[in-house]
Design an enzyme around this catalytic site. Structure first.
Site, PDB file in Angstrom:
ATOM      1  N   LYS A  41     -46.305  24.388 -34.687  1.00  0.00           N
ATOM      2  CA  LYS A  41     -47.735  24.651 -34.884  1.00  0.00           C
ATOM      3  C   LYS A  41     -48.128  25.849 -34.038  1.00  0.00           C
ATOM      4  O   LYS A  41     -48.222  25.762 -32.821  1.00  0.00           O
ATOM      5  CB  LYS A  41     -48.608  23.454 -34.510  1.00  0.00           C
ATOM      6  CG  LYS A  41     -50.024  23.662 -35.055  1.00  0.00           C
ATOM      7  CD  LYS A  41     -51.113  22.943 -34.303  1.00  0.00           C
ATOM      8  CE  LYS A  41     -51.545  23.614 -33.034  1.00  0.00           C
ATOM      9  NZ  LYS A  41     -52.240  24.905 -33.206  1.00  0.00           N
TER      10      LYS A  41
ATOM     11  N   GLU B 190     -44.228  25.720 -20.709  1.00  0.00           N
ATOM     12  CA  GLU B 190     -44.464  27.045 -20.115  1.00  0.00           C
ATOM     13  C   GLU B 190     -45.974  27.206 -20.039  1.00  0.00           C
ATOM     14  O   GLU B 190     -46.632  27.324 -21.074  1.00  0.00           O
ATOM     15  CB  GLU B 190     -43.865  28.153 -20.991  1.00  0.00           C
ATOM     16  CG  GLU B 190     -42.369  28.046 -21.217  1.00  0.00           C
ATOM     17  CD  GLU B 190     -41.562  28.234 -19.945  1.00  0.00           C
ATOM     18  OE1 GLU B 190     -42.088  28.797 -18.969  1.00  0.00           O
ATOM     19  OE2 GLU B 190     -40.404  27.803 -19.932  1.00  0.00           O
TER      20      GLU B 190
ATOM     21  N   CYS C 200     -48.936  35.828 -19.991  1.00  0.00           N
ATOM     22  CA  CYS C 200     -48.887  34.848 -18.906  1.00  0.00           C
ATOM     23  C   CYS C 200     -48.319  35.450 -17.626  1.00  0.00           C
ATOM     24  O   CYS C 200     -48.575  34.965 -16.539  1.00  0.00           O
ATOM     25  CB  CYS C 200     -48.056  33.655 -19.337  1.00  0.00           C
ATOM     26  SG  CYS C 200     -46.413  34.140 -19.893  1.00  0.00           S
TER      27      CYS C 200
ATOM     28  N   GLU D 135     -57.006  31.149 -13.299  1.00  0.00           N
ATOM     29  CA  GLU D 135     -56.442  32.091 -14.272  1.00  0.00           C
ATOM     30  C   GLU D 135     -57.564  32.602 -15.180  1.00  0.00           C
ATOM     31  O   GLU D 135     -58.297  31.811 -15.771  1.00  0.00           O
ATOM     32  CB  GLU D 135     -55.372  31.396 -15.133  1.00  0.00           C
ATOM     33  CG  GLU D 135     -54.744  32.344 -16.138  1.00  0.00           C
ATOM     34  CD  GLU D 135     -53.761  31.652 -17.105  1.00  0.00           C
ATOM     35  OE1 GLU D 135     -54.135  30.624 -17.694  1.00  0.00           O
ATOM     36  OE2 GLU D 135     -52.632  32.148 -17.242  1.00  0.00           O
TER      37      GLU D 135
HETATM   38  P1  NAD Z   1     -53.938  26.811 -25.299  1.00  0.00           P
HETATM   39  O1  NAD Z   1     -53.335  25.853 -24.356  1.00  0.00           O
HETATM   40  O2  NAD Z   1     -55.410  26.784 -25.506  1.00  0.00           O
HETATM   41  O3  NAD Z   1     -53.304  26.660 -26.750  1.00  0.00           O
HETATM   42  C1  NAD Z   1     -51.908  26.741 -26.943  1.00  0.00           C
HETATM   43  C2  NAD Z   1     -51.529  25.921 -28.159  1.00  0.00           C
HETATM   44  O4  NAD Z   1     -51.769  24.545 -27.895  1.00  0.00           O
HETATM   45  C3  NAD Z   1     -52.322  26.256 -29.420  1.00  0.00           C
HETATM   46  O5  NAD Z   1     -51.448  26.207 -30.530  1.00  0.00           O
HETATM   47  C4  NAD Z   1     -53.344  25.132 -29.475  1.00  0.00           C
HETATM   48  O6  NAD Z   1     -53.807  24.849 -30.786  1.00  0.00           O
HETATM   49  C5  NAD Z   1     -52.524  23.969 -28.936  1.00  0.00           C
HETATM   50  N1  NAD Z   1     -53.313  22.872 -28.368  1.00  0.00           N
HETATM   51  C6  NAD Z   1     -54.487  22.944 -27.709  1.00  0.00           C
HETATM   52  N2  NAD Z   1     -54.869  21.703 -27.315  1.00  0.00           N
HETATM   53  C7  NAD Z   1     -53.930  20.833 -27.740  1.00  0.00           C
HETATM   54  C8  NAD Z   1     -53.767  19.421 -27.643  1.00  0.00           C
HETATM   55  N3  NAD Z   1     -54.653  18.645 -27.008  1.00  0.00           N
HETATM   56  N4  NAD Z   1     -52.664  18.867 -28.202  1.00  0.00           N
HETATM   57  C9  NAD Z   1     -51.741  19.622 -28.826  1.00  0.00           C
HETATM   58  N5  NAD Z   1     -51.852  20.971 -28.959  1.00  0.00           N
HETATM   59  C10 NAD Z   1     -52.927  21.569 -28.416  1.00  0.00           C
HETATM   60  O7  NAD Z   1     -53.461  28.236 -24.809  1.00  0.00           O
HETATM   61  P2  NAD Z   1     -53.853  29.664 -25.405  1.00  0.00           P
HETATM   62  O8  NAD Z   1     -55.276  29.940 -25.069  1.00  0.00           O
HETATM   63  O9  NAD Z   1     -53.416  29.742 -26.821  1.00  0.00           O
HETATM   64  O10 NAD Z   1     -52.893  30.609 -24.557  1.00  0.00           O
HETATM   65  C11 NAD Z   1     -53.225  31.085 -23.291  1.00  0.00           C
HETATM   66  C12 NAD Z   1     -52.590  30.252 -22.204  1.00  0.00           C
HETATM   67  O11 NAD Z   1     -51.194  30.168 -22.414  1.00  0.00           O
HETATM   68  C13 NAD Z   1     -52.740  30.852 -20.829  1.00  0.00           C
HETATM   69  O12 NAD Z   1     -53.001  29.832 -19.897  1.00  0.00           O
HETATM   70  C14 NAD Z   1     -51.388  31.473 -20.545  1.00  0.00           C
HETATM   71  O13 NAD Z   1     -51.072  31.642 -19.200  1.00  0.00           O
HETATM   72  C15 NAD Z   1     -50.489  30.499 -21.213  1.00  0.00           C
HETATM   73  N6  NAD Z   1     -49.214  31.116 -21.533  1.00  0.00           N
HETATM   74  C16 NAD Z   1     -48.099  30.765 -20.804  1.00  0.00           C
HETATM   75  C17 NAD Z   1     -46.873  31.372 -21.070  1.00  0.00           C
HETATM   76  C18 NAD Z   1     -45.631  31.028 -20.288  1.00  0.00           C
HETATM   77  O14 NAD Z   1     -44.556  31.389 -20.732  1.00  0.00           O
HETATM   78  N7  NAD Z   1     -45.729  30.346 -19.167  1.00  0.00           N
HETATM   79  C19 NAD Z   1     -46.788  32.322 -22.085  1.00  0.00           C
HETATM   80  C20 NAD Z   1     -47.940  32.653 -22.799  1.00  0.00           C
HETATM   81  C21 NAD Z   1     -49.144  32.034 -22.516  1.00  0.00           C
END
Ligand code: NAD
Length: 486
Positions: free
Chosen positions: A187, A263, A297, A390
């Protein structure tokens, strides 16, 4: 802005058991460049997610479950070739969804996605099993046995990915999961569904058995994401996204004791020592803080500079930040508003805004888009929320330090621990400081220089587990022991 223009509507669709479908209600996909609608995304209802999990389960019981590692590696190579053959289409789709500069998508996102499939084809093929010749004194017969390992896939793997590097981060999990023999239900972020849909097309064209790879679109909480992570038919969850989302997923995974690999977020420090090549450190910090408008990230949001070069560094960084012109937008109006709320909070907390701090005006269609200025702040105490939380935007706070111990203490004073950068020309200092920093990766005199074989992940609130090379293959498979009496 010609390099961010999209060609025609995006048509994201679910891919379940080898068939595309747009079942479910739909929501609009907006261009972050000008706010216009570029497509419509189907929202997977619970039964579509369930059908995808069931298709994956059936694939494991069918031909996919009987593939050899050689066959799976050749599927991976065909997928890589398939993305390469449609390179421009993938670039267009990534640019349309994210608004990122075309050059970034064409030099980082899409080539890395291709690289992910090729790297895991090599790594999985070259991966040995282990053998343990055993002698048990007093055991009947020879008293000898041969123990060896066989790595089995985990089963049905849910892959949930974010919007910032949509195809890169999705394929970084899909490739090792398939290489290890799992069946996948992916997803992608609701903000960036398009390249995932193209990937499903390529995977279908590569001839992967139906159900080995499935794709569902939709939101996270109380929607497709949560339906997937709480599904009892899912054996493991690989997630990249925000730390708070990781906590929510962990709660929904707990009921079924589902394995997780996370991650998560970061608040990454850069340490600039007075002996650094200052021009290089400034250029490196421009890259590490402002690439993809800070929406990676690994981006630096906290910069600590040794006092003798503090003023010189900050003046040079601010000048470079002000000169940045060709940068992309925030992913959405909502995220732009979050970033701007931190710009306001910083001022309320007493920051000096040395560069940026607002919304840019371009005098073209981008003025309807979701932009925030590259911003350099200084003057905040370490306790300020701007320094602790962040932001995930084009912003860094710069503070002075006096000695090595203080620099390490400041770097480690965070709930996060994803990445850090150290700028110094003193070799001994680099080797002393790097291992003391609580982060999954420490770059010395560079940033985001990646070797796909190395371990990648965070400590503390930045993640659980490691990806990359054999580390991903370790997560996506379980060694079982076969013992043969001789
Ligand atoms: P997010 O956590 O809002 O969403 C990520 C994914 O999770 C999306 O597909 C979203 O639909 C899904 N999601 C959200 N709530 C959920 C739930 N309750 N159950 C299941 N799935 C759910 O993150 P974002 O805004 O898309 O991305 C930004 C964040 O990601 C930042 O915090 C960034 O640091 C982090 N990030 C980390 C890495 C890493 O490798 N550590 C890499 C890229 C981004």
């Amino acid at each position: 802005m010609s390099d961010s223009v999209h060609n025609g509507p995006m048509k994201p669709a679910h891919y379940v058991n080898g068939v595309f479908t747009t079942t479910g209600s739909a929501f609009p996909l907006l261009s972050p460049v000008d706010g216009s609608q570029v497509g419509t995304v189907p929202e997977a209802p619970r039964d579509v997610v369930g059908a995808a999990v069931q298709a994956a389960r059936s694939a494991l019981a069918g031909p996919w479950g009987r593939t050899s590692v050689e066959e799976r590696c050749s599927f991976l190579r065909r997928i890589a070739d398939g993305i390469e053959a449609r390179f421009d289409e993938f670039v267009d789709a990534e640019v349309a969804d994210t608004g990122k500069p075309r050059e970034l998508a064409a030099t980082v996102d899409i080539p890395r996605a291709i690289g992910n499939f090729r790297a895991y084809a090599d790594l999985a093929y070259g991966r040995p099993e282990r053998a343990y010749p055993t002698t048990v004194p007093g055991w009947s017969g020879s008293g000898q046995a041969l123990n060896y390992t066989v790595r089995r896939p985990l089963g049905v793997v849910a892959i949930i990915s974010p919007w910032n590097l949509p195809l890169l981060l999705l394929t970084w999990k899909v490739a090792p999961a398939l290489a290890a023999g799992n069946a996948v239900v992916a997803k992608p972020s609701e903000e960036t569904p398009s390249t995932a849909t193209l990937l499903a097309e390529v995977i279908g064209e590569a001839g992967l058995p139906a159900g080995a790879f499935n794709l569902v679109h939709g939101h996270g909480a109380n929607a497709a994401g949560e339906y997937l992570t709480s599904h009892p038919g899912v054996d493991a969850i690989a997630f990249t996204g925000a730390s708070a989302t990781g906590a929510a997923i962990m709660r929904s995974a707990a009921d079924h004791v589902t394995a997780v690999s996370f991650e998560l977020g970061g608040k990454n420090p850069a340490l600039v020592f007075a002996d650094a090549d200052l021009a290089e450190a400034v250029e490196g910090t421009v890259r590490s803080s402002f690439t993809h408008s800070g929406q990676i990230c690994l981006c630096t949001e906290r910069v600590y500079v040794q006092r003798p070069v503090f003023e010189e560094f900050i003046a040079a960084l601010a000048e470079r930040a002000r000169a940045l012109k060709d940068y992309g937008p925030m992913i959405s109006a909502e995220h732009r508003d979050k970033v701007l709320s931190y710009y306001r909070l910083a001022v309320e907390e007493g920051a000096t805004v040395v560069a940026g701090g607002g919304v840019p005006t371009f005098g073209d269609e981008r003025d309807g888009g979701f932009y925030a200025e590259p911003t350099v702040l200084t003057g905040l105490p370490e306790s300020a929320r701007t320094v602790r939380e962040e932001i995930f935007g084009p912003v860094c706070h710069v503070a002075p330090f006096d000695d090595e111990d203080e620099a390490v203490r400041l770097a480690n004073d965070s709930r996060y621990g994803l990445a850090a950068t150290v700028w110094t020309t003193d070799l001994s200092r680099a080797h002393r400081v790097a291992p003391r920093i609580e982060a999954g990766i420490v770059w010395v005199n560079c940033w985001n220089l990646r070797d796909l074989r190395t371990p990648f992940g965070g400590v503390k609130a930045s993640g659980i587990g490691r990806e990359g090379g054999e580390y991903s293959l370790d997560f996506f498979s379980e060694p079982v022991n076969v013992c043969v009496k001789i």
